[in-house]
Design an enzyme around this catalytic site. Structure first.
Site, PDB file in Angstrom:
ATOM      1  N   ARG A 102       1.853  33.489  30.122  1.00 17.63           N
ATOM      2  CA  ARG A 102       2.004  34.503  29.930  1.00 17.63           C
ATOM      3  C   ARG A 102       3.716  34.676  29.489  1.00 17.63           C
ATOM      4  O   ARG A 102       4.542  34.606  30.418  1.00 17.63           O
ATOM      5  CB  ARG A 102       1.608  35.525  30.709  1.00 17.63           C
ATOM      6  CG  ARG A 102       2.189  36.931  30.597  1.00 17.63           C
ATOM      7  CD  ARG A 102       1.701  38.147  31.611  1.00 17.63           C
ATOM      8  NE  ARG A 102       0.128  38.136  30.769  1.00 17.63           N
ATOM      9  CZ  ARG A 102      -0.391  39.344  31.032  1.00 17.63           C
ATOM     10  NH1 ARG A 102      -0.011  40.477  31.749  1.00 17.63           N
ATOM     11  NH2 ARG A 102      -1.870  39.657  30.585  1.00 17.63           N
ATOM     12  N   HIS A 129      -2.493  38.972  22.192  1.00 15.85           N
ATOM     13  CA  HIS A 129      -3.372  38.944  23.572  1.00 15.85           C
ATOM     14  C   HIS A 129      -4.549  38.414  23.492  1.00 15.85           C
ATOM     15  O   HIS A 129      -5.755  39.117  23.439  1.00 15.85           O
ATOM     16  CB  HIS A 129      -3.128  40.140  24.428  1.00 15.85           C
ATOM     17  CG  HIS A 129      -3.406  40.277  25.777  1.00 15.85           C
ATOM     18  ND1 HIS A 129      -3.657  39.144  26.402  1.00 15.85           N
ATOM     19  CD2 HIS A 129      -3.457  41.150  26.777  1.00 15.85           C
ATOM     20  CE1 HIS A 129      -4.033  39.246  27.826  1.00 15.85           C
ATOM     21  NE2 HIS A 129      -3.855  40.632  28.065  1.00 15.85           N
ATOM     22  N   GLN A 132      -7.664  38.974  25.975  1.00 21.50           N
ATOM     23  CA  GLN A 132      -8.264  40.469  26.025  1.00 21.50           C
ATOM     24  C   GLN A 132      -9.053  40.858  25.106  1.00 21.50           C
ATOM     25  O   GLN A 132     -10.261  41.181  25.464  1.00 21.50           O
ATOM     26  CB  GLN A 132      -7.026  41.457  26.013  1.00 21.50           C
ATOM     27  CG  GLN A 132      -7.376  42.693  26.135  1.00 21.50           C
ATOM     28  CD  GLN A 132      -7.928  43.222  27.277  1.00 21.50           C
ATOM     29  OE1 GLN A 132      -7.023  42.901  28.484  1.00 21.50           O
ATOM     30  NE2 GLN A 132      -8.979  43.845  27.551  1.00 21.50           N
ATOM     31  N   ASP A 223      -3.329  51.343  24.135  1.00 19.30           N
ATOM     32  CA  ASP A 223      -2.922  50.608  25.094  1.00 19.30           C
ATOM     33  C   ASP A 223      -1.500  51.392  25.214  1.00 19.30           C
ATOM     34  O   ASP A 223      -1.254  52.374  24.829  1.00 19.30           O
ATOM     35  CB  ASP A 223      -2.550  49.320  24.222  1.00 19.30           C
ATOM     36  CG  ASP A 223      -1.686  48.296  24.943  1.00 19.30           C
ATOM     37  OD1 ASP A 223      -1.664  48.528  26.458  1.00 19.30           O
ATOM     38  OD2 ASP A 223      -1.185  47.476  24.434  1.00 19.30           O
ATOM     39  N   CYS A 263      -7.117  48.066  27.492  1.00 18.63           N
ATOM     40  CA  CYS A 263      -7.016  46.745  28.084  1.00 18.63           C
ATOM     41  C   CYS A 263      -6.449  46.914  29.578  1.00 18.63           C
ATOM     42  O   CYS A 263      -6.708  46.097  30.354  1.00 18.63           O
ATOM     43  CB  CYS A 263      -6.091  46.092  27.410  1.00 18.63           C
ATOM     44  SG  CYS A 263      -4.419  46.692  26.956  1.00 18.63           S
ATOM     45  N   ARG A 291     -13.355  40.065  31.442  1.00 17.75           N
ATOM     46  CA  ARG A 291     -12.050  39.197  31.125  1.00 17.75           C
ATOM     47  C   ARG A 291     -12.369  37.869  31.605  1.00 17.75           C
ATOM     48  O   ARG A 291     -12.279  36.676  31.369  1.00 17.75           O
ATOM     49  CB  ARG A 291     -10.862  39.821  31.756  1.00 17.75           C
ATOM     50  CG  ARG A 291     -10.421  41.005  31.216  1.00 17.75           C
ATOM     51  CD  ARG A 291      -9.573  40.754  29.830  1.00 17.75           C
ATOM     52  NE  ARG A 291      -8.877  39.569  29.742  1.00 17.75           N
ATOM     53  CZ  ARG A 291      -7.487  39.822  29.941  1.00 17.75           C
ATOM     54  NH1 ARG A 291      -6.813  40.792  30.422  1.00 17.75           N
ATOM     55  NH2 ARG A 291      -6.828  38.764  30.017  1.00 17.75           N
TER      56      ARG A 291
HETATM   57  N1  NVA Z   1       0.620  45.754  25.424  1.00 21.03           N
HETATM   58  C1  NVA Z   1       0.722  45.635  26.814  1.00 21.03           C
HETATM   59  C2  NVA Z   1      -0.554  45.043  27.295  1.00 21.03           C
HETATM   60  C3  NVA Z   1      -0.570  44.655  28.665  1.00 21.03           C
HETATM   61  C4  NVA Z   1      -1.880  44.069  29.117  1.00 21.03           C
HETATM   62  C5  NVA Z   1       2.039  44.971  27.146  1.00 21.03           C
HETATM   63  O1  NVA Z   1       2.339  43.900  26.607  1.00 21.03           O
HETATM   64  O2  NVA Z   1       2.598  45.221  28.217  1.00 21.03           O
HETATM   65  N1   CP Z   2      -4.953  43.699  30.254  1.00 20.08           N
HETATM   66  C1   CP Z   2      -4.315  42.733  31.028  1.00 20.08           C
HETATM   67  O1   CP Z   2      -4.023  41.710  30.370  1.00 20.08           O
HETATM   68  O2   CP Z   2      -3.983  43.043  32.165  1.00 20.08           O
HETATM   69  P1   CP Z   2      -2.831  42.254  33.136  1.00 20.08           P
HETATM   70  O3   CP Z   2      -1.616  42.818  32.440  1.00 20.08           O
HETATM   71  O4   CP Z   2      -3.165  42.994  34.560  1.00 20.08           O
HETATM   72  O5   CP Z   2      -3.123  40.906  33.222  1.00 20.08           O
END
Ligand code: NVA
Ligand code: CP
Length: 306
Positions: A102, A129, A132, A223, A263, A291
């Site tokens: 990540r 992502h 997800q 989101d 998400c 997930r």
């Molecule tokens: N768009 C959000 C998704 C989190 C799962 C982010 O990147 O923070």
């Molecule tokens: N939806 C998602 O990826 O959640 P986290 O940021 O908690 O992993």
């Protein structure tokens, strides 16, 4: 699924439509307990951003398979002290069987994958992502008899979620409409890629009009308005994104049997109201559970266990 062994998942578009369909089928079988694959492999998690669901669902999936998980927090490894990514990648490659990353820049993920021979999984970047969306499609499949022909309306920021949803929906035969404020549209390159995948068979539409987007949709998705790394912009964005809030009023324009997905984590009172989040149309907890099943399907496919 043998064709996926040893491959990376950096973007949802790395999968063929058939592979996506097979992954969803496998995820459903794993969830139902129809299949109990086992392995003794090691999964690494290299996360430069916070995570609850992705971290824990990947870990739980790997432990359920009989494997091990190493949490490679950058604060306690040398990556946090500036060891080159190319060196880290080649070293981790010698210890691990598979690695989920990540990070911010998709190019860092791609660079990592270039230096490592083990499968590298995108556990979220600023661009995409994909893990997800595997769970999202699984949740949609559970709620409706078929994905083909459904319409998903995404409300809000044209971010990583919007991008992976556009690609995933186009691959799965789902019409996708993204409604974003003018300056927050998804990347034009991703829109074009999704349209090329859809090839005129399904809609891939980007609009500024939330009502036009949600009209008759069976799946409503939202989101956060400010993603990780954009916290400083959060306050400024609130009034800009307000018309895209998934509220009971906006939901009245969707199909009456529509489901609501997010998400998570959610900011109640911003992109989604408390009433919708906790209402009868919300499927967010099943979505979060999926997930684990979807990523287990991905792990066994990339590791070549099934
Ligand atoms: N768009 C959000 C998704 C989190 C799962 C982010 O990147 O923070
Ligand atoms: N939806 C998602 O990826 O959640 P986290 O940021 O908690 O992993």
């Amino acid at each position: 699924m043998g064709a996926m062994k040893g491959r990376d998942l950096l973007s949802l578009a790395d999968l063929t439509t058939e592979e996506l369909r097979e992954l969803l089928h496998l995820a459903a079988a794993l969830k139902a307990g129809a299949l109990k694959p086992k392995c003794e492999k090691i999964l690494g998690l290299l996360f430069y951003k916070a995570s609850t669901r992705t971290r824990v669902s990947f870990s739980a999936a790997m432990y359920q398979l009989g494997g091990q998980v190493l949490d490679l927090n950058p604060n306690v490894t040398q990556v946090g002290r500036g060891e080159p990514l190319s060196d880290t990648a080649r070293v981790l490659d010698r210890y691990l069987d598979i690695l989920a990353i990540r990070t911010f820049d998709q190019r860092d993920l791609e660079a990592f994958a270039n230096y490592a021979t083990i499968p590298i999984i995108n556990a979220l970047t600023d661009l995409e992502h994909p893990c997800q969306v595997l769970a999202d499609l699984q949740t949609m499949q559970e709620s409706f008899s078929a994905l083909d022909g459904l319409t998903l309306a995404y409300m809000g920021d044209g971010n990583n979620m919007a991008h992976s949803l556009m690609l995933g929906c186009a691959m799965a035969g789902v019409n996708v409409r993204v409604a974003s404020p003018p300056d927050y549209r998804p990347s034009e390159a991703v829109v074009q890629k999704a349209q090329a995948i859809a090839n005129g068979k399904t809609e891939v539409i980007v609009t500024t009009d939330p009502i036009a987007a949600i009209k008759g949709a069976q799946v409503v998705y939202t989101d956060v308005w400010a993603s990780m790394g954009q916290e400083a912009m959060a306050e400024t964005r609130i009034p800009i994104f307000q018309p895209y809030q998934v509220s009971e009023v906006l939901m009245s324009h969707a199909d009456q049997d529509a489901i609501v997905l997010h998400c998570l984590p959610a900011h109640r009172g911003e992109e989604i109201t408390e009433a919708v989040m906790e209402g009868s149309q919300s499927r967010v907890w099943d979505q979060a559970e999926n997930r684990m099943h979807a990523q287990k399907a991905l792990l066994v496919s990339l590791l070549g266990i099934v």
